[in-house]
Motif scaffolding. Structure first.
Motif, PDB file in Angstrom:
ATOM      1  N   LYS A  98      55.871  46.384   3.147  1.00 28.91           N
ATOM      2  CA  LYS A  98      55.520  47.795   3.128  1.00 28.91           C
ATOM      3  C   LYS A  98      56.526  48.594   3.947  1.00 28.91           C
ATOM      4  O   LYS A  98      57.337  48.029   4.692  1.00 28.91           O
ATOM      5  CB  LYS A  98      54.110  47.998   3.703  1.00 28.91           C
ATOM      6  CG  LYS A  98      53.011  47.353   2.886  1.00 28.91           C
ATOM      7  CD  LYS A  98      51.650  47.629   3.508  1.00 28.91           C
ATOM      8  CE  LYS A  98      50.530  47.037   2.683  1.00 28.91           C
ATOM      9  NZ  LYS A  98      49.189  47.310   3.277  1.00 28.91           N
TER      10      LYS A  98
ATOM     11  N   SER B 114      57.388  43.126   7.135  1.00 24.12           N
ATOM     12  CA  SER B 114      56.452  43.657   6.142  1.00 24.12           C
ATOM     13  C   SER B 114      57.194  44.160   4.914  1.00 24.12           C
ATOM     14  O   SER B 114      58.261  44.771   5.021  1.00 24.12           O
ATOM     15  CB  SER B 114      55.635  44.803   6.748  1.00 24.12           C
ATOM     16  OG  SER B 114      54.820  45.412   5.769  1.00 24.12           O
TER      17      SER B 114
ATOM     18  N   GLU C  38      53.157  55.013   7.895  1.00 28.53           N
ATOM     19  CA  GLU C  38      53.602  54.257   6.724  1.00 28.53           C
ATOM     20  C   GLU C  38      54.064  55.230   5.646  1.00 28.53           C
ATOM     21  O   GLU C  38      53.432  56.268   5.422  1.00 28.53           O
ATOM     22  CB  GLU C  38      52.469  53.388   6.178  1.00 28.53           C
ATOM     23  CG  GLU C  38      52.862  52.574   4.954  1.00 28.53           C
ATOM     24  CD  GLU C  38      51.742  51.690   4.429  1.00 28.53           C
ATOM     25  OE1 GLU C  38      51.916  51.077   3.360  1.00 28.53           O
ATOM     26  OE2 GLU C  38      50.686  51.618   5.091  1.00 28.53           O
TER      27      GLU C  38
ATOM     28  N   ASP D 130      54.430  56.035   1.808  1.00 31.04           N
ATOM     29  CA  ASP D 130      53.752  55.638   0.577  1.00 31.04           C
ATOM     30  C   ASP D 130      54.420  56.317  -0.610  1.00 31.04           C
ATOM     31  O   ASP D 130      54.676  57.526  -0.580  1.00 31.04           O
ATOM     32  CB  ASP D 130      52.273  56.034   0.646  1.00 31.04           C
ATOM     33  CG  ASP D 130      51.525  55.673  -0.624  1.00 31.04           C
ATOM     34  OD1 ASP D 130      51.444  54.470  -0.932  1.00 31.04           O
ATOM     35  OD2 ASP D 130      51.038  56.595  -1.310  1.00 31.04           O
TER      36      ASP D 130
ATOM     37  N   ALA E 188      60.762  50.448  -2.054  1.00 33.10           N
ATOM     38  CA  ALA E 188      60.560  49.766  -0.774  1.00 33.10           C
ATOM     39  C   ALA E 188      61.717  48.824  -0.468  1.00 33.10           C
ATOM     40  O   ALA E 188      62.233  48.792   0.660  1.00 33.10           O
ATOM     41  CB  ALA E 188      59.238  49.008  -0.790  1.00 33.10           C
TER      42      ALA E 188
END
Length: 230
Positions: free
Chosen positions: A31, A29, A46, A48, A13
């Motif tokens: 994320k 963020s 998003e 992952d 990330a």
């Protein structure tokens, strides 16, 4: 650095934010939430990172997870109707499965890069920091290449529908509900109801057939009188 699933996800990330943040991700963020002025749909997308330990290393892959409030609401309504129609269906549901049902689409980078063919590349094995660096480089290249181009096709409603039309396997067991939502978004309720009315689900697995029945009998029941259920 201690190599484990958490540190792998954090490193990936951080690296993607550092290299691609301005073009791809929401800056506020930690994320990997996609944010772009080109994103004209209201999909929440998003990335992952999975990192599962086995055979002495971590098999890693990025996946694109799509959430859509319109789909989630329709699925929730269908789910409640289906539990009344078939109470036994509730016993097979877990909190994790209910959470997944809120998800419109989940696809791994390997399948996307390989155009969803059986010969798509496998997981990336990470057993050292050098492996992790190489995995990050692959992720960056993916977003600059085929995978990034595919994700961007979901940035407008029309191109998203084109993607769905081009791959009948997308969205798995909730395909018909997902496609109905997207078709309605692009062409309106009448077009979506006309499409679902042409499907004969006789002999289909129970969950798949129930979705068709729900859309035909509950959502589109008034279309012939021009007053479909909202």
């Amino acid at each position: 650095m201690v190599l484990n699933a958490k540190t792998i996800r954090v490193r990936v990330a951080e690296a993607l934010h550092a290299h691609l943040g301005e073009r791809w991700f929401k800056p506020s963020s930690a994320k990997l939430l996609i944010e772009s002025t080109d994103l004209l749909t209201d999909f929440s997308i998003e990335l992952d990172c999975s990192a599962d330990y086995r055979y002495g290393a971590y098999d890693c892959e990025l996946a694109a997870a799509f959430k859509w409030k319109k789909f989630a609401k329709l699925w929730k309504d269908f789910d409640a109707w289906y539990e009344v129609k078939d109470p036994s269906s509730a016993q097979f549901k877990t909190s994790s499965s209910r959470q997944r049902n809120k998800q419109f689409l989940l696809k791994g980078f390997n399948a996307i890069d390989g155009d969803f063919q059986p010969s798509s590349r496998g997981f990336f094995w990470v057993g050292s920091e050098q492996d992790l660096d190489a995995f990050v480089i692959q992720c960056i290249a993916d977003l600059d290449g085929n995978v990034g181009a595919w994700i961007r096709r979901w940035f407008t409603w029309e191109s998203a529908l084109d993607v769905m039309d081009g791959n009948s396997q997308l969205c798995g067991s909730w395909r018909d509900t997902a496609y109905f939502c997207l078709l309605e978004q692009v062409h309106g309720r009448e077009a979506a109801c006309k499409w679902i009315s042409g499907i004969d689900a006789t002999g289909w697995p129970a969950l798949l057939a129930a979705q068709v029945e729900y859309l035909q009998s509950q959502v589109c029941s008034g279309m012939s009188e021009g007053k479909a259920v909202a």
